[in-house]
Design a protein around this motif. Sequence first.
Motif, PDB file in Angstrom:
ATOM      1  N   SER A   1      53.624  30.087  41.254  1.00 29.79           N
ATOM      2  CA  SER A   1      52.231  30.422  40.977  1.00 29.79           C
ATOM      3  C   SER A   1      51.735  29.519  39.859  1.00 29.79           C
ATOM      4  N   GLY A   2      50.870  28.566  40.184  1.00 28.62           N
ATOM      5  CA  GLY A   2      50.418  27.607  39.190  1.00 28.62           C
ATOM      6  C   GLY A   2      51.512  26.608  38.852  1.00 28.62           C
ATOM      7  N   VAL A   3      51.350  25.931  37.726  1.00 23.75           N
ATOM      8  CA  VAL A   3      52.311  24.901  37.326  1.00 23.75           C
ATOM      9  C   VAL A   3      52.840  25.107  35.909  1.00 23.75           C
ATOM     10  N   ASP A   4      52.401  26.201  35.252  1.00 25.22           N
ATOM     11  CA  ASP A   4      52.791  26.445  33.866  1.00 25.22           C
ATOM     12  C   ASP A   4      53.491  27.800  33.723  1.00 25.22           C
ATOM     13  N   ASP A   5      53.960  28.086  32.510  1.00 24.85           N
ATOM     14  CA  ASP A   5      54.583  29.352  32.179  1.00 24.85           C
ATOM     15  C   ASP A   5      53.496  30.338  31.790  1.00 24.85           C
ATOM     16  N   GLY A   6      53.189  31.255  32.708  1.00 22.39           N
ATOM     17  CA  GLY A   6      52.104  32.199  32.480  1.00 22.39           C
ATOM     18  C   GLY A   6      52.518  33.472  31.782  1.00 22.39           C
ATOM     19  N   THR A   7      53.764  33.562  31.300  1.00 28.30           N
ATOM     20  CA  THR A   7      54.188  34.759  30.575  1.00 28.30           C
ATOM     21  C   THR A   7      53.725  34.730  29.130  1.00 28.30           C
ATOM     22  N   THR A   8      53.229  33.587  28.665  1.00 29.95           N
ATOM     23  CA  THR A   8      52.697  33.477  27.305  1.00 29.95           C
ATOM     24  C   THR A   8      51.176  33.468  27.356  1.00 29.95           C
ATOM     25  N   ASN A   9      50.550  33.770  26.224  1.00 28.99           N
ATOM     26  CA  ASN A   9      49.095  33.757  26.148  1.00 28.99           C
ATOM     27  C   ASN A   9      48.659  32.937  24.935  1.00 28.99           C
ATOM     28  N   PRO A  10      48.080  31.747  25.144  1.00 21.49           N
ATOM     29  CA  PRO A  10      47.785  31.153  26.449  1.00 21.49           C
ATOM     30  C   PRO A  10      49.045  30.628  27.145  1.00 21.49           C
ATOM     31  N   SER A  11      48.886  30.187  28.383  1.00 20.99           N
ATOM     32  CA  SER A  11      50.015  29.642  29.133  1.00 20.99           C
ATOM     33  C   SER A  11      50.620  28.454  28.405  1.00 20.99           C
ATOM     34  N   SER A  12      51.934  28.281  28.577  1.00 18.72           N
ATOM     35  CA  SER A  12      52.624  27.167  27.929  1.00 18.72           C
ATOM     36  C   SER A  12      53.196  26.229  28.978  1.00 18.72           C
ATOM     37  N   ALA A  13      53.449  24.996  28.556  1.00 20.62           N
ATOM     38  CA  ALA A  13      53.945  23.979  29.472  1.00 20.62           C
ATOM     39  C   ALA A  13      55.399  24.248  29.844  1.00 20.62           C
ATOM     40  N   ILE A  14      55.781  23.828  31.023  1.00 21.08           N
ATOM     41  CA  ILE A  14      57.165  23.888  31.471  1.00 21.08           C
ATOM     42  C   ILE A  14      57.759  22.491  31.330  1.00 21.08           C
ATOM     43  N   THR A  15      58.807  22.386  30.534  1.00 23.93           N
ATOM     44  CA  THR A  15      59.472  21.095  30.353  1.00 23.93           C
ATOM     45  C   THR A  15      60.448  20.873  31.498  1.00 23.93           C
ATOM     46  N   SER A  16      60.318  19.751  32.164  1.00 24.40           N
ATOM     47  CA  SER A  16      61.189  19.440  33.298  1.00 24.40           C
ATOM     48  C   SER A  16      61.612  17.979  33.228  1.00 24.40           C
ATOM     49  N   TYR A  17      62.788  17.697  33.798  1.00 29.15           N
ATOM     50  CA  TYR A  17      63.239  16.311  33.858  1.00 29.15           C
ATOM     51  C   TYR A  17      64.324  16.174  34.913  1.00 29.15           C
ATOM     52  N   ILE A  18      64.522  14.947  35.342  1.00 29.08           N
ATOM     53  CA  ILE A  18      65.662  14.609  36.193  1.00 29.08           C
ATOM     54  C   ILE A  18      66.126  13.212  35.810  1.00 29.08           C
ATOM     55  N   GLN A  19      67.445  13.027  35.728  1.00 25.84           N
ATOM     56  CA  GLN A  19      68.019  11.740  35.351  1.00 25.84           C
ATOM     57  C   GLN A  19      69.062  11.337  36.376  1.00 25.84           C
ATOM     58  N   SER A  20      69.044  10.075  36.718  1.00 22.21           N
ATOM     59  CA  SER A  20      69.992   9.557  37.694  1.00 22.21           C
ATOM     60  C   SER A  20      71.366   9.362  37.074  1.00 22.21           C
ATOM     61  N   ALA A  21      72.349   9.213  37.915  1.00 18.10           N
ATOM     62  CA  ALA A  21      73.638   8.700  37.459  1.00 18.10           C
ATOM     63  C   ALA A  21      73.461   7.229  37.092  1.00 18.10           C
ATOM     64  N   ASP A  22      74.424   6.657  36.396  1.00 15.66           N
ATOM     65  CA  ASP A  22      74.329   5.244  36.029  1.00 15.66           C
ATOM     66  C   ASP A  22      74.391   4.357  37.265  1.00 15.66           C
ATOM     67  N   PHE A  23      73.622   3.284  37.243  1.00 11.99           N
ATOM     68  CA  PHE A  23      73.689   2.287  38.312  1.00 11.99           C
ATOM     69  C   PHE A  23      73.878   0.913  37.686  1.00 11.99           C
ATOM     70  N   ASN A  24      74.597   0.045  38.372  1.00 12.45           N
ATOM     71  CA  ASN A  24      74.852  -1.307  37.883  1.00 12.45           C
ATOM     72  C   ASN A  24      73.627  -2.185  38.048  1.00 12.45           C
ATOM     73  N   ILE A  25      73.446  -3.087  37.085  1.00 10.54           N
ATOM     74  CA  ILE A  25      72.479  -4.173  37.248  1.00 10.54           C
ATOM     75  C   ILE A  25      73.238  -5.312  37.932  1.00 10.54           C
ATOM     76  N   GLY A  26      72.908  -5.579  39.171  1.00  9.60           N
ATOM     77  CA  GLY A  26      73.717  -6.505  39.964  1.00  9.60           C
ATOM     78  C   GLY A  26      75.043  -5.831  40.286  1.00  9.60           C
ATOM     79  N   ASP A  27      76.146  -6.538  40.007  1.00 12.02           N
ATOM     80  CA  ASP A  27      77.466  -5.936  40.234  1.00 12.02           C
ATOM     81  C   ASP A  27      78.079  -5.398  38.956  1.00 12.02           C
TER      82      ASP A  27
END
Length: 719
Positions: free
Chosen positions: A587-613
């Motif tokens: 429901s929506g995109v924020d945390d509505g349990t607070t007044n006013p609504s607060s932001a939801i912190t989200s992230y995703i990080q990849s595994a390491d990848f080689n530059i070239g080989d």
Amino acid sequence: MPLQKLAFRPGVNRESTTLANEGTYFEMDKVRFRSGYPEKLGGWAADTGTSNATLAPPTGSFWGICRSLWNWITLSSYNLLGVGTNLKFYIQSGTGGTFNDVTPLRLTTAPGAVTFAATTSSTTLTVTNAGHGAQAGDFVTYSGAVTLGGVITATVLNIEYRVATVISNNIYTIISSVAANASDTGNGGGATVGAYQITTGSAVYTQGVGWGAGGWGGIISGAATTAVSGGTLSAINTTVTVTATTGFTATGNILIDSETISYTGVTGTTFTGCTRGVNGAGSGAATTHTNGTAVVQSTTFTGWGSPAPSGVGLGIQLRLWSQSNYGEDLIFNPRGGGLYYWNTNANPNIYDRGILLTTGDTPDICNFVMVSDASRFVLCFGVNEAGSAIQNPMLIRWSDQEDFTQWTPSITNQAGSYILSHGSQIVSALQARQEILVWTDAAIYSMQYLGPPYVWGFQLLGDNLSIVSPNATATANNVVYWMGVDKFYIYSGRVETLYCPLRQYVYGDINLSQAFQFFSGTNEGFNEIWWYYCSSTSTTVDRYVIYNYLEKVWSYGTLARTAWIDSPLRIEPMATTYGNKLVYHESGVDDGTTNPSSAITSYIQSADFNIGDGHNYGFVSRMVPDITFDGSTVNNPSVTFTLRPRQNPGSDYSTSAIPTVASAQNYVAQRNYSVQQFTQLIYVRVRGRQMAFKVSSDGLGVQWQLGVPSIDARPDGRR
């Protein structure tokens, strides 16, 4: 060099090192996968309903930590939600409706059984009620009381209270809303009635053995309480005189401070034939006790070197509920308690309390209740034998079809029972397609309706397996999923291990001592099964893991919830919080349990990848982002892209490039568009042999889904 696409496989993998998992994702929070691409989870909004009790919850919408949610619609089209907490049981009518307290009563006294005493300038009232049986934290409602003579009026007294302290089995205290004055000298009148709700339960599991537990330095629970009377009790007495012996056994043990004393008889208000200090030396040795010291009936005493009684290792389990519809009515059960029935009222504003089912051989003790769709049997799992007060945790009993009052088997009905053989206790049950699945702590059974004379048949589906808690099961697309104590399982006609690339991450940091708090649920709109659990350092639920059964990918993160239900009868999936709130997810995109609504912190990080080989260093000078902000509710939403370089797999991440990627699209003023506008190019300066890519957001109104960004990388030497 040409641009290098950052195209990672969907899902997250924590079963090896970051470099060994090259090409996939490695860390995340508040992110899921949809159509193979990561996106921020949807937000949640708080239900606006409040409790209608005179003793309003201190926070949130209801008293206690919710452990069970059940949604149904009555024949009058009322959308009801059963809410079972460790303190009470509620039923809510409709989204935003009132949480109506329907907690059953265990005792209603005769008129005049309850009296009150007040102390000038104090809000503490002393209540006398012989054999009240209450414990601290229980709820009681008084009626018929009159004024004590001053400010403690009938209006103050004739409401619901919570027991503050228990002095004895006859006396306890409550806290008034006003402080007494010198005129408050009465006793509340001769017609006061006390209506005691069923005893409250624990919010967490409490260990029952070990140093400081039991009769070895710990607090011992007892059936009755009194106090030393007639002066100081010396360390050599063979008799103990107290204020009253009501409720105490004829022979047994009593506890005074840390000393346990055995006695062989009771004469008036004196325990006779006493042996002092029977729980050993040290703090439990015979000692002197002053007048007024509490005396407790010791029923669970375990002394130094003494064998523990059966079941002491189970500790104090938390309060769990099971509930199921009997037509439009509800049958519900606190784990280890009796069966209760709630009858739907045609008037949605009238909510009577649940009533205890006591007809005939109705089970007195039950761990899990269910109403079958096949001929509407009431099924009880882990119950007492008919005519016995002893619980058999492997016994299943069922009522006659269409009659929950008939439990005695006969030639004219289909009531019956069956004892399972694999395991030590029935943990859970789930109604699946054409069968009921029953889990013990070591096996899973299929329970199918056969009709007379056998009624129900049982088939062992799998042995030498586990289930972590009664609420750790979920079903989707006619497939059943559950969480075990060391891995995940799936049942689709046969029992199999569910492959999980997060198994080491989940089970390497988990608090299995609080396993009965763990629970699962579906999120059908996103083809997901969610499991919530406690991390190793937490005694409350603080993490989740998600399995997308359509795309067969996993996600994980941190979130504190206590119960979950995804019901098609309400628009969004529902969950409850430790702040005693009902919330609607997606429901929506924020945390509505607070007044006013607060932001939801989200992230995703990849595994390491080689530059070239990976043989040479690589230098990244620019990045082409690919991300959509569809669903955002603010102007120019933004996320942060981060490139995190390493010299070698074992080294720390060095200086990162952290550019902000913002959308030029105005998401508030304009919703319809044909071309999405983004930041077109970002310049960075990053050098390393391996790198990890991260996208994160912490702004209000931001929603995003990642595509396939690209980087411009070129060789940059070997050191």
